[in-house]
Each structure stands twice: as C-alpha cells, then as structure tokens.
Design a protein around this motif. Structure first.
Motif, PDB file in Angstrom:
ATOM      1  N   ILE A 137      36.016 -14.593  -0.958  1.00 38.83           N
ATOM      2  CA  ILE A 137      36.761 -14.526   0.303  1.00 38.83           C
ATOM      3  C   ILE A 137      37.927 -15.502   0.282  1.00 38.83           C
ATOM      4  N   ALA A 138      37.678 -16.695  -0.209  1.00 41.67           N
ATOM      5  CA  ALA A 138      38.734 -17.709  -0.259  1.00 41.67           C
ATOM      6  C   ALA A 138      39.903 -17.240  -1.121  1.00 41.67           C
ATOM      7  N   PHE A 139      39.598 -16.738  -2.319  1.00 44.63           N
ATOM      8  CA  PHE A 139      40.671 -16.268  -3.205  1.00 44.63           C
ATOM      9  C   PHE A 139      41.402 -15.077  -2.590  1.00 44.63           C
ATOM     10  N   THR A 140      40.658 -14.166  -1.949  1.00 49.20           N
ATOM     11  CA  THR A 140      41.282 -12.994  -1.313  1.00 49.20           C
ATOM     12  C   THR A 140      42.258 -13.424  -0.227  1.00 49.20           C
ATOM     13  N   MET A 141      41.826 -14.343   0.627  1.00 51.21           N
ATOM     14  CA  MET A 141      42.682 -14.778   1.723  1.00 51.21           C
ATOM     15  C   MET A 141      43.876 -15.591   1.224  1.00 51.21           C
ATOM     16  N   VAL A 142      43.670 -16.379   0.172  1.00 51.60           N
ATOM     17  CA  VAL A 142      44.786 -17.148  -0.397  1.00 51.60           C
ATOM     18  C   VAL A 142      45.839 -16.206  -0.968  1.00 51.60           C
ATOM     19  N   ILE A 143      45.396 -15.155  -1.645  1.00 52.59           N
ATOM     20  CA  ILE A 143      46.337 -14.181  -2.214  1.00 52.59           C
ATOM     21  C   ILE A 143      47.111 -13.473  -1.098  1.00 52.59           C
ATOM     22  N   ILE A 144      46.381 -13.030  -0.053  1.00 54.78           N
ATOM     23  CA  ILE A 144      47.043 -12.359   1.070  1.00 54.78           C
ATOM     24  C   ILE A 144      48.042 -13.298   1.738  1.00 54.78           C
ATOM     25  N   ASN A 145      47.597 -14.529   2.019  1.00 59.94           N
ATOM     26  CA  ASN A 145      48.491 -15.508   2.656  1.00 59.94           C
ATOM     27  C   ASN A 145      49.696 -15.826   1.785  1.00 59.94           C
ATOM     28  N   GLY A 146      49.454 -15.916   0.466  1.00 64.32           N
ATOM     29  CA  GLY A 146      50.547 -16.237  -0.452  1.00 64.32           C
ATOM     30  C   GLY A 146      51.605 -15.151  -0.510  1.00 64.32           C
TER      31      GLY A 146
END
Length: 443
Positions: free
Chosen positions: A212-221
């Motif tokens: 979840i953390a990596f998914t949200m970081v990618i989306i936010n990035g």
C-alpha cells in the motif's frame, strides 16, 4: 400506468438492484450509518455555541459563562464533524473487509483492513510537489488556512473533514483490495500457533502495508510531477456531482428516482440517498459549519421532505387515522402512526399498499417534489437558516428542522407547512382508494 410499471420493473430495477448489492456499495452504506452518531455529537456542541443567537436574552449570561469555555468543548466538533473522513474511511474499509472475510478470504481481519484503509488515506493528506526532479512539501500560508473557532487550521488538516470523504472511500477500497490480494496469493507473514492474536495480526498486515505504501507513493509521485495531488484530481468530478445536487432540479431528479424505485418495491432511499447522496450532504454540512451556505446539506431530506418517511406519508397516515371509512386503512393508520412519527413507513408502503398501487402512486411521487420546492426556495431567499447541525433521521416532524438549523423556529414552520401540503395532495387520492375499499368491505 401498466407501461410505467413494466418499464420500472424490467428495465430500471434489475441494474439498480445489482448496483445496490455490490459489496462496495453495501460497505459505503454501512459506513454512512456508523458515522451518523459522530455528526450528531459534534452538532450538539455546535448548537451550544449558537444558543445566544437562537435565544438573544441568554446572550449576556452565555458570554460571561459558557462561551468562555468554547475552545474547550468545541474540540468535540473539530474531532467529530471536522474529522468525519477518518471515521468514514475506517468504517468503509472495515465493512468491505468483513464482506470478503465472510465470503472469499476468510483469513482476512476486518480490524487490519480498517487500519490499512486509514493508512492509505493518511498517505494522501500531505501535499508534495516535484520541480526539476526535486520533491518538496508545499508550505501552507495564511490564505490557505481556514479559521475555525478563532484558530487557523492548516489546509492539510481540513482534508480530514467532509471534503476528504470521497478520497477516503476510494483509498479504503484500494487498500482492502491490496490486502485481499496478499491473502489470496498467500503473500503474508504467518506466525506459529500460540503467538498472541495481536502480534499475529500485526505481522499479517506488514506485507500489505508495504504494498500500500509503495502504491500510494507512486500515485502521489506521478501526480506531484504534474503539480497536483489525489485530492485535487478526484475532487473535481465530486464537486461536479455536488453542484448538480445543489440545484432545485438536481434534488427533484433525486427524489423522482428514489420514489420510482419505491413504487416497484425497491428501497429507493437505500440505493440512491444512503449510497450516493449522503456523503455529498455530509460534505455540504461541514462546509456550512465553516461559513458556506449550501441549501441541500445535512439531513435536509428528513427535515423537510421525508415527513413520516419516503413519500412524506405521515400526511397519508393522519388521513387514515382520522378520515378513513374502510377498516383496512383505519386499522393500518392506527398501527402506522407511531412508526410514522419517527419517519418509519414500511408498514404504509407495503400495507396500504403504495407499491404498485395506481391510486396512491401519483401523490407518493408528487408530494416530495412539492415539499422540495417549498423548502428549497424558502431557504434560497433566506426565509429559514441554513443547515448547520446533523440530526437523527428518526427526528419527528419539526424537531429535526429546529435542531438542524441551529434552533430556527421558521424551519419548524416550513416543516409543518410541508406536512399540511402533503395532507392536501394525498386527500383526493386517499378518498378514492378508501371509498373503493369501503365498497368492497360492504359487499
């Protein structure tokens, strides 16, 4: 008339029934019910602050006593209504996980699903921008802050309020799907038997939390690269829908859909209002608390329109009690009057019946539209205060309008005018139907 019933039953009802039975929609509906107490509790303390305006003679006393403690008790409103997106996110993730746990992924934990959903939502709060390959937090200045009870709230914090509900629902769904995938694919850490349940759940959530953390970081990035974020992108279509529901025509269409579904035995209130409209009404309520002037906000529907339930059937029940000649309607009226006072009208809808009844179909659909018109234009020209408080949907006629408007007696008057109008609209159709039943009874 048969053509209308055939169209509703064969064309409109099947897809809407499928939509209402989706586990995601069911989770959102349940989340809406769970969050109601928090809006009511927050509204109680909001009303306390407004009592001097409601009852001017109390102003000197309140200024010298109660209002001096306002910063203390106003925290309740801030942490309930102004943090409602947190509760919505937790509840949506919990009930969605619970649905999967009982069906396809029994090893999932509803508690873990709720925490993961909140985690995903929190990862959308802080605003980040990327320029020339450099990521940086956006600093918020005074213009971007909202003054609430004399305190400047950072614009990040305001995302916990009603404006964040839409994002909270989406991130909760995303987090639960990632969690479910990890369970199904056995991508998790399993502790040996004998390990305390709390420790086992903590480690079971580790791998999904990383994904979840990596998914949200990618989306936010990706969004930060384009100088925006998830809230800015996804709030636009939500604001468009909210704009539609903020108009008289939009509310009329909503009422029409709800009552057409009821006419064929489908719970239109649950499908249309509880699933899709309530989050919008909650956002509008939080905006009103912070100074906006939305007419269609809070529990506008139960305050002014659903007097006795969908179709404003309290007027019909009163006619049954005091004017019915047929035993069927007379007895039904006596049985339905108490639930009707608290906006519960299934006994009338299925007992009269109103469903598939050509005698009562027209007033059942027309009455809410007339009530909407009276209430909407009364509020738009300032005849009644805006809605600033959440109320229980079972509030009797007048009581909800009084509490929801912060104690405006004119709201009570509008509610009773709507009740009187509903009696007038129902009366000729009620008489025709009652006479028919009485004739059959005599035979």
């Amino acid at each position: 008339m048969n053509v209308v019933f055939t169209f509703l039953e064969n064309k409109l009802m099947p897809p809407l029934n499928k939509l209402a039975n989706l586990r995601v929609i069911q989770a959102i509906m349940q989340a809406g019910v769970v969050t109601v107490p928090f809006t009511i509790v927050g509204s109680i303390f909001l009303i306390i602050n407004n009592l001097p305006q409601i009852i001017p003679p109390l102003a000197p006393f309140f200024e010298q006593t109660v209002l001096k403690l306002s910063p203390l008790y106003s925290v309740v409103t801030t942490m309930s209504i102004d943090s409602i997106a947190i509760f919505y996110t937790l509840a949506t993730a919990f009930y969605l996980t619970e649905s999967y746990r009982q069906d396809t992924a029994k090893q999932m934990s509803s508690f873990v699903g709720a925490i993961l959903g909140l985690f995903a939502f929190l990862l959308t709060i802080v605003q980040v921008d990327i320029q020339n390959g450099q990521a940086q937090l956006l600093q918020n200045n005074a213009e971007e802050s909202i003054i609430y009870n004399g305190v400047a709230l950072d614009s990040w914090v305001t995302r916990f309020s009603g404006v964040g509900i839409f994002i909270g629902i989406l991130t909760a769904i995303l987090a639960v799907q990632i969690y479910r995938l990890c369970i199904i694919k056995n991508i998790t850490i399993r502790m040996p038997e004998g390990v305390p349940d709390g420790v086992s759940k903590a480690f079971a959530s580790l791998i999904p939390a990383i994904f979840i953390a990596f998914t949200m970081v990618i989306i936010n990035g990706i969004l930060a690269f384009f100088h925006t974020d998830l809230h800015a992108v996804l709030t636009q279509p939500f604001e468009f829908v909210k704009g539609l529901t903020g108009s008289w025509l939009g509310i009329v269409i909503i009422m029409l859909l709800i009552h057409l579904l009821w006419m064929v035995g489908v719970h239109g209130t649950a499908i249309i209002k509880n699933s899709f409209i309530n989050p919008i009404l909650l956002v509008a309520l939080t905006e009103n608390i912070n100074g906006a002037n939305n007419i269609f906000a809070g529990d506008f529907v139960n305050m002014y329109i659903f007097l006795g339930g969908a179709g404003s059937t309290l007027g019909l029940v009163l006619l049954m009690v005091f004017n019915a000649k047929s035993d069927q309607l007379k007895i039904l009226g006596k049985a339905a009057i108490l639930p009707g006072l608290f906006n519960i009208n299934e006994p009338v809808i299925f007992g009269a019946p109103i469903v598939y009844n050509p005698y009562l179909m027209i007033p059942f659909i027309v009455t809410p539209i007339v009530n909407v018109t009276i209430s909407y234009f009364s509020a738009s020209v300032g005849l009644v205060n805006k809605i600033i408080s959440g109320i229980p949907w079972i509030s009797p006629v007048g009581a909800g309008a009084f509490l929801g408007t912060g104690g405006d007696f004119r709201g009570v008057l509008i509610a009773f005018i709507n009740l009187a109008v509903s009696i007038l609209i129902y009366y000729p159709f009620f008489k025709m139907y009652d006479n028919k039943l009485y004739t059959q009874q005599q035979k």
